[in-house]
Design a protein around this motif. Structure first.
Motif, PDB file in Angstrom:
ATOM      1  N   THR A 269      -7.602  -0.785   1.824  1.00 35.45           N
ATOM      2  CA  THR A 269      -8.243  -1.603   0.778  1.00 35.45           C
ATOM      3  C   THR A 269      -8.335  -0.862  -0.549  1.00 35.45           C
ATOM      4  OG1 THR A 269     -10.399  -0.876   1.619  1.00 35.45           O
ATOM      5  CG2 THR A 269      -9.559  -2.977   2.432  1.00 35.45           C
ATOM      6  N   ASP A 270      -8.510   0.463  -0.520  1.00 38.77           N
ATOM      7  CA  ASP A 270      -8.595   1.218  -1.782  1.00 38.77           C
ATOM      8  C   ASP A 270      -7.269   1.163  -2.535  1.00 38.77           C
ATOM      9  OD1 ASP A 270     -11.206   1.886  -1.238  1.00 38.77           O
ATOM     10  OD2 ASP A 270     -10.694   3.808  -0.293  1.00 38.77           O
ATOM     11  N   ALA A 271      -6.162   1.342  -1.804  1.00 40.53           N
ATOM     12  CA  ALA A 271      -4.848   1.286  -2.443  1.00 40.53           C
ATOM     13  C   ALA A 271      -4.542  -0.122  -2.952  1.00 40.53           C
ATOM     14  CB  ALA A 271      -3.766   1.744  -1.464  1.00 40.53           C
ATOM     15  N   LEU A 272      -4.990  -1.137  -2.213  1.00 39.16           N
ATOM     16  CA  LEU A 272      -4.777  -2.517  -2.664  1.00 39.16           C
ATOM     17  C   LEU A 272      -5.498  -2.774  -3.972  1.00 39.16           C
ATOM     18  CD1 LEU A 272      -5.117  -4.480   0.719  1.00 39.16           C
ATOM     19  CD2 LEU A 272      -3.032  -4.121  -0.605  1.00 39.16           C
ATOM     20  N   ARG A 273      -6.758  -2.352  -4.055  1.00 39.75           N
ATOM     21  CA  ARG A 273      -7.525  -2.567  -5.296  1.00 39.75           C
ATOM     22  C   ARG A 273      -6.919  -1.776  -6.447  1.00 39.75           C
ATOM     23  NH1 ARG A 273     -11.847  -1.889  -1.505  1.00 39.75           N
ATOM     24  NH2 ARG A 273     -12.827  -3.890  -1.002  1.00 39.75           N
ATOM     25  N   ALA A 274      -6.422  -0.562  -6.158  1.00 35.31           N
ATOM     26  CA  ALA A 274      -5.798   0.242  -7.218  1.00 35.31           C
ATOM     27  C   ALA A 274      -4.553  -0.440  -7.764  1.00 35.31           C
ATOM     28  CB  ALA A 274      -5.453   1.623  -6.672  1.00 35.31           C
ATOM     29  N   ALA A 275      -3.885  -1.227  -6.903  1.00 34.34           N
ATOM     30  CA  ALA A 275      -2.687  -1.960  -7.340  1.00 34.34           C
ATOM     31  C   ALA A 275      -3.039  -3.325  -7.927  1.00 34.34           C
ATOM     32  CB  ALA A 275      -1.729  -2.128  -6.161  1.00 34.34           C
ATOM     33  N   GLY A 276      -4.331  -3.618  -8.071  1.00 41.04           N
ATOM     34  CA  GLY A 276      -4.749  -4.894  -8.633  1.00 41.04           C
ATOM     35  C   GLY A 276      -4.690  -6.050  -7.648  1.00 41.04           C
ATOM     36  N   ILE A 277      -4.734  -5.759  -6.361  1.00 42.67           N
ATOM     37  CA  ILE A 277      -4.660  -6.788  -5.314  1.00 42.67           C
ATOM     38  C   ILE A 277      -6.015  -6.890  -4.632  1.00 42.67           C
ATOM     39  CG2 ILE A 277      -3.510  -7.488  -3.178  1.00 42.67           C
ATOM     40  CD1 ILE A 277      -1.114  -5.759  -4.068  1.00 42.67           C
ATOM     41  N   ASP A 278      -6.555  -8.100  -4.556  1.00 45.39           N
ATOM     42  CA  ASP A 278      -7.850  -8.324  -3.922  1.00 45.39           C
ATOM     43  C   ASP A 278      -7.654  -8.455  -2.412  1.00 45.39           C
ATOM     44  OD1 ASP A 278     -10.350  -9.023  -3.110  1.00 45.39           O
ATOM     45  OD2 ASP A 278     -10.552 -10.780  -4.409  1.00 45.39           O
ATOM     46  N   PRO A 279      -8.230  -7.555  -1.606  1.00 46.89           N
ATOM     47  CA  PRO A 279      -8.073  -7.651  -0.144  1.00 46.89           C
ATOM     48  C   PRO A 279      -8.545  -8.984   0.422  1.00 46.89           C
ATOM     49  CG  PRO A 279      -8.997  -5.523  -0.762  1.00 46.89           C
ATOM     50  CD  PRO A 279      -8.998  -6.371  -1.998  1.00 46.89           C
ATOM     51  N   LYS A 280      -9.544  -9.605  -0.239  1.00 48.67           N
ATOM     52  CA  LYS A 280     -10.052 -10.885   0.259  1.00 48.67           C
ATOM     53  C   LYS A 280      -9.040 -12.017   0.071  1.00 48.67           C
ATOM     54  CE  LYS A 280     -14.968  -9.859  -0.271  1.00 48.67           C
ATOM     55  NZ  LYS A 280     -16.276 -10.290  -0.833  1.00 48.67           N
ATOM     56  N   GLU A 320       4.297 -17.054  -6.714  1.00 49.80           N
ATOM     57  CA  GLU A 320       2.948 -17.525  -7.023  1.00 49.80           C
ATOM     58  C   GLU A 320       1.958 -16.378  -7.122  1.00 49.80           C
ATOM     59  OE1 GLU A 320       1.663 -20.463  -4.281  1.00 49.80           O
ATOM     60  OE2 GLU A 320       3.383 -21.771  -4.583  1.00 49.80           O
ATOM     61  N   ARG A 321       2.224 -15.251  -6.447  1.00 48.13           N
ATOM     62  CA  ARG A 321       1.313 -14.117  -6.444  1.00 48.13           C
ATOM     63  C   ARG A 321       2.123 -12.849  -6.707  1.00 48.13           C
ATOM     64  NH1 ARG A 321       2.436 -16.229  -1.957  1.00 48.13           N
ATOM     65  NH2 ARG A 321       0.710 -17.679  -2.066  1.00 48.13           N
ATOM     66  N   PRO A 322       1.500 -11.816  -7.228  1.00 43.02           N
ATOM     67  CA  PRO A 322       2.248 -10.588  -7.565  1.00 43.02           C
ATOM     68  C   PRO A 322       2.427  -9.636  -6.378  1.00 43.02           C
ATOM     69  CG  PRO A 322      -0.018 -10.396  -8.294  1.00 43.02           C
ATOM     70  CD  PRO A 322       0.115 -11.777  -7.725  1.00 43.02           C
ATOM     71  N   TRP A 323       2.412 -10.147  -5.163  1.00 46.21           N
ATOM     72  CA  TRP A 323       2.600  -9.316  -3.985  1.00 46.21           C
ATOM     73  C   TRP A 323       3.075 -10.197  -2.832  1.00 46.21           C
ATOM     74  CZ3 TRP A 323      -0.566 -11.129  -0.101  1.00 46.21           C
ATOM     75  CH2 TRP A 323      -1.695 -11.848  -0.505  1.00 46.21           C
ATOM     76  N   LYS A 324       3.571  -9.550  -1.778  1.00 43.87           N
ATOM     77  CA  LYS A 324       4.013 -10.275  -0.591  1.00 43.87           C
ATOM     78  C   LYS A 324       3.757  -9.403   0.640  1.00 43.87           C
ATOM     79  CE  LYS A 324       8.750  -8.656  -1.369  1.00 43.87           C
ATOM     80  NZ  LYS A 324      10.158  -9.057  -1.626  1.00 43.87           N
ATOM     81  N   LEU A 325       3.823 -10.031   1.796  1.00 44.18           N
ATOM     82  CA  LEU A 325       3.624  -9.329   3.065  1.00 44.18           C
ATOM     83  C   LEU A 325       4.981  -8.894   3.620  1.00 44.18           C
ATOM     84  CD1 LEU A 325       1.010 -11.692   4.767  1.00 44.18           C
ATOM     85  CD2 LEU A 325       0.551  -9.512   3.633  1.00 44.18           C
ATOM     86  N   THR A 326       5.079  -7.639   4.016  1.00 48.59           N
ATOM     87  CA  THR A 326       6.311  -7.121   4.604  1.00 48.59           C
ATOM     88  C   THR A 326       6.046  -6.738   6.055  1.00 48.59           C
ATOM     89  OG1 THR A 326       7.043  -6.254   2.465  1.00 48.59           O
ATOM     90  CG2 THR A 326       8.118  -5.377   4.441  1.00 48.59           C
ATOM     91  N   PHE A 327       6.759  -7.382   6.978  1.00 51.12           N
ATOM     92  CA  PHE A 327       6.612  -7.103   8.411  1.00 51.12           C
ATOM     93  C   PHE A 327       7.709  -6.138   8.857  1.00 51.12           C
ATOM     94  CE2 PHE A 327       4.241 -10.934   7.912  1.00 51.12           C
ATOM     95  CZ  PHE A 327       3.312 -10.974   8.941  1.00 51.12           C
ATOM     96  N   ILE A 328       7.337  -5.198   9.735  1.00 52.55           N
ATOM     97  CA  ILE A 328       8.310  -4.294  10.340  1.00 52.55           C
ATOM     98  C   ILE A 328       8.076  -4.236  11.848  1.00 52.55           C
ATOM     99  CG2 ILE A 328       8.488  -2.886   8.249  1.00 52.55           C
ATOM    100  CD1 ILE A 328       6.780  -0.760   9.694  1.00 52.55           C
ATOM    101  N   ASP A 329       8.957  -3.564  12.559  1.00 50.08           N
ATOM    102  CA  ASP A 329       8.843  -3.332  14.001  1.00 50.08           C
ATOM    103  C   ASP A 329       8.821  -4.647  14.783  1.00 50.08           C
ATOM    104  OD1 ASP A 329       8.549  -2.369  16.528  1.00 50.08           O
ATOM    105  OD2 ASP A 329       6.786  -1.134  16.104  1.00 50.08           O
ATOM    106  N   PHE A 330      10.009  -5.156  15.076  1.00 48.73           N
ATOM    107  CA  PHE A 330      10.141  -6.436  15.771  1.00 48.73           C
ATOM    108  C   PHE A 330      10.526  -6.250  17.238  1.00 48.73           C
ATOM    109  CE2 PHE A 330      10.869  -7.099  11.274  1.00 48.73           C
ATOM    110  CZ  PHE A 330      10.028  -8.169  11.006  1.00 48.73           C
ATOM    111  N   GLY A 331      10.112  -5.110  17.806  1.00 47.38           N
ATOM    112  CA  GLY A 331      10.406  -4.865  19.211  1.00 47.38           C
ATOM    113  C   GLY A 331       9.606  -5.759  20.143  1.00 47.38           C
ATOM    114  N   MET A 332       8.343  -6.043  19.776  1.00 48.18           N
ATOM    115  CA  MET A 332       7.492  -6.890  20.605  1.00 48.18           C
ATOM    116  C   MET A 332       7.311  -8.236  19.911  1.00 48.18           C
ATOM    117  SD  MET A 332       3.614  -6.255  22.066  1.00 48.18           S
ATOM    118  CE  MET A 332       4.050  -4.713  22.841  1.00 48.18           C
ATOM    119  N   MET A 333       8.118  -9.195  20.318  1.00 45.07           N
ATOM    120  CA  MET A 333       8.046 -10.544  19.759  1.00 45.07           C
ATOM    121  C   MET A 333       7.727 -11.528  20.876  1.00 45.07           C
ATOM    122  SD  MET A 333       8.665 -10.045  16.553  1.00 45.07           S
ATOM    123  CE  MET A 333       8.957 -11.701  15.922  1.00 45.07           C
TER     124      MET A 333
END
Length: 569
Positions: A269-280, A320-333
């Motif tokens: 959460t600290d790194a998110l806020r530093a990047a201007g991203i609200d964790p909520k 629409e937003r200045p960030w996106k979610l990146t998923f990794i590790d698709f071994g357990m699907m």
């Protein structure tokens, strides 16, 4: 000769380690199952329930600590089993889940020379030829493999358009370790299947096999690479989600090379806020993306712990937003069949529309409730639950006095416990995914409630279902019109066959039912005669002992008829 003897010695040493590993797992399981049987089954039968209840918390803590030590020492699938338990896949007490939460971060890395040997054997070239550079310090170490940052060589970089990469390599000897662990788990599953209290609720051997399939797929990196591309295709054009590209030229069953997409860890959460991203703002989006995987695509990430999801700032700001979610590790699907997906949709819609009967039907469709279960009382309980709390939003339920929930549970607890609930085979990964999703969202926003995102999502599903209903009605109308067109001709053919005398009607099922009804009516008449003669004899006996006794004796005749007619039926 010396090399042959050394090879035999290594083989014997490995076999000895394998047997020792198997015996250690079985001793641990056998002892703890015996302790559980003694306290949870035997003592309550002889009236010593209080002893079991008084020692339960301490026993659970001791079990969790000992399993923690076992998992860290052995690694392999024992780490996975501990992670499953820490994710509350079953109704496990907090004494166990809290103790096992840190297992993900306690796996010691494999020395790089062993990783280098395996990777070069798989790729067929030295790592110096395959990559421009590689960091010998792992960026992540897990129970089945570990990852190292690397820089692609000039040719691979030109072909893929990538520079930075992550090289994921299996732990040496993991195939044999997984084989031993699965043999032990299958044995323990067989033991548990003989305990009626457990077997009535869940098919343990089937769950072990599901876990086995998932584990074997997880150590096949070609399968993981295919999963990654399938997941990317599901979210193609969706600016909320990104997936690393696969470098197929440097990928085998035991080595996987991916685009380096390292960004902000989703729970930092600290790194998110530093990047201007609200964790909520991240929490509800993450929950919605997980819902889309489960309810829309039916192909979902079953291991969405914080180490497998990044929040990536978007430089161009085109979305629409200045960030996106990146998923990794698709071994357990996990995959949710259409029937399961339909049941889950019905469950959410019923909850959103406060439909108690619909909720019970959805639970039955999902296979959580056996088809033979009598659910009248459960439906009544759900109706009363919605009548009391139905006017509230899901988030508002947190403000309700807990005593009201306890009173409700006390009123209908016996009903719920008496029903034959079970854990369907394909629910293991679904529960894990939703449990981890809830945990990640709570870390982003301590006040977050998963139901906050469920309610609007269910409302959208309800609107979508409305459109589906219209389609279904249109399809039914077309089918009925077709039947109406064909009906006159079919009636004419049937009348012709009647006139020719070529139609014979037989219904063995109806005939059997009629026969049963006749026998039931006869038994009912006999029972009424028996009761009437017995009561009349008892009343008249006070005035006329002989006649009253005759009537009472005569009542035996219709009684015998009712009994023997029932047996013949």
């Amino acid at each position: 000769m010396a090399s042959v003897r050394q090879g035999r010695a290594d083989s014997q040493s490995e076999a000895g380690n394998t047997r020792a590993r198997y015996r250690r797992i079985m001793r641990f399981a056998g002892w703890n199952l015996a302790v559980t049987w003694w306290f949870e089954l035997f003592l309550p039968r002889i009236g010593l329930t209080r002893i079991a209840e008084r020692t339960r918390r301490r026993r659970m803590q001791r079990f969790a600590r000992r399993f923690h030590v076992l998992a860290v020492d052995l690694g392999g699938l024992m780490i996975k089993v501990g992670q499953f338990m820490s994710s509350r896949l079953d109704v496990l007490p907090p004494e166990i889940t809290s103790e096992l939460e840190g297992l993900q971060d306690e796996v010691p890395p494999v020395p790089f020379p062993a990783i280098r040997t395996l990777a070069e054997a798989e790729l067929g070239v030295s790592l110096a030829q395959a990559f421009a550079s590689i960091d010998e310090i792992p960026v992540a170490a897990a129970s089945l493999g570990q990852a190292h940052r690397a820089t692609l060589g000039a040719l691979d970089a030109a072909d893929t358009g990538l520079v930075g990469a992550v090289l994921k390599v299996q732990r040496p000897g993991i195939d044999e370790i997984v084989d031993v662990d699965l043999r032990a788990l299958r044995k323990v599953g067989g033991w548990l299947s003989r305990v009626r209290l457990i077997s009535n609720r869940v098919n343990v051997p089937a769950l072990v096999e599901e876990f086995a399939v998932t584990s074997l797929e997880e150590i096949d990196y070609l399968h993981e690479a295919a999963n990654s591309e399938r997941f990317a295709a599901d979210f193609a054009g969706d600016d909320r989600v990104s997936v690393p590209s696969v470098v197929w030229e440097r990928t085998t069953r035991r080595v996987l090379t991916l685009e380096d997409v390292t960004a902000i860890k989703i729970t930092d959460t600290d790194a998110l806020r530093a990047a201007g991203i609200d964790p909520k703002e991240v929490a509800p989006l993450f929950a919605t993306v997980m819902f889309d995987q489960l309810f829309t695509h039916g192909f979902f990430h079953a291991d969405p712990h914080p180490g497998n999801i990044f929040v990536t700032p978007v430089v161009d700001g085109s979305g629409e937003r200045p960030w996106k979610l990146t998923f990794i590790d698709f071994g357990m699907m996990g995959e949710a069949p259409s029937s399961t997906r339909s049941g889950l949709r019905k469950l959410l819609i019923a909850a959103a529309s406060r439909d108690g009967k619909g909720l019970v039907n959805a639970i039955r469709d999902l296979g959580v409730l056996l088809p033979t279960a009598e659910t009248t009382e459960l439906e009544r309980a759900m109706v009363q639950l919605f009548a009391r709390f139905g006017g509230m939003g899901f988030a508002e339920l947190r403000d309700v006095d807990p005593r009201e929930f306890r009173d409700f549970a006390k009123q209908f607890g016996d009903v719920v416990r008496s029903l034959p609930f079970q854990l369907p085979e394909n629910f293991l990964l679904i529960i894990r995914a939703m449990s981890l999703t809830s945990g990640v969202c709570s870390a982003l926003d301590p006040e977050f409630n998963l139901w906050d995102s469920v309610e609007p999502y269910a409302a959208q599903l309800l609107r979508d279902e409305g459109g589906n209903v219209v389609k279904d009605l249109a399809q039914q109308a077309i089918e009925i019109a077709g039947i109406a067109v064909r009906l006159p001709r079919r009636l004419d053919e049937l009348v012709t066959r009647f006139e020719d005398g070529t139609v014979s009607v037989q219904s063995p099922g109806v005939e059997r039912r009629v026969a049963r009804l006749e026998r039931t009516a006869q038994r009912l008449v006999s029972a009424l005669l028996f009761g009437g003669l017995l009561i009349a004899g008892a009343v008249l006996r006070a005035e006329d002992a002989v006649f009253g006794t005759v009537l009472m004796v005569a009542s035996v005749v219709p009684l015998l008829h009712a009994v023997f007619a029932s047996r013949r039926g």
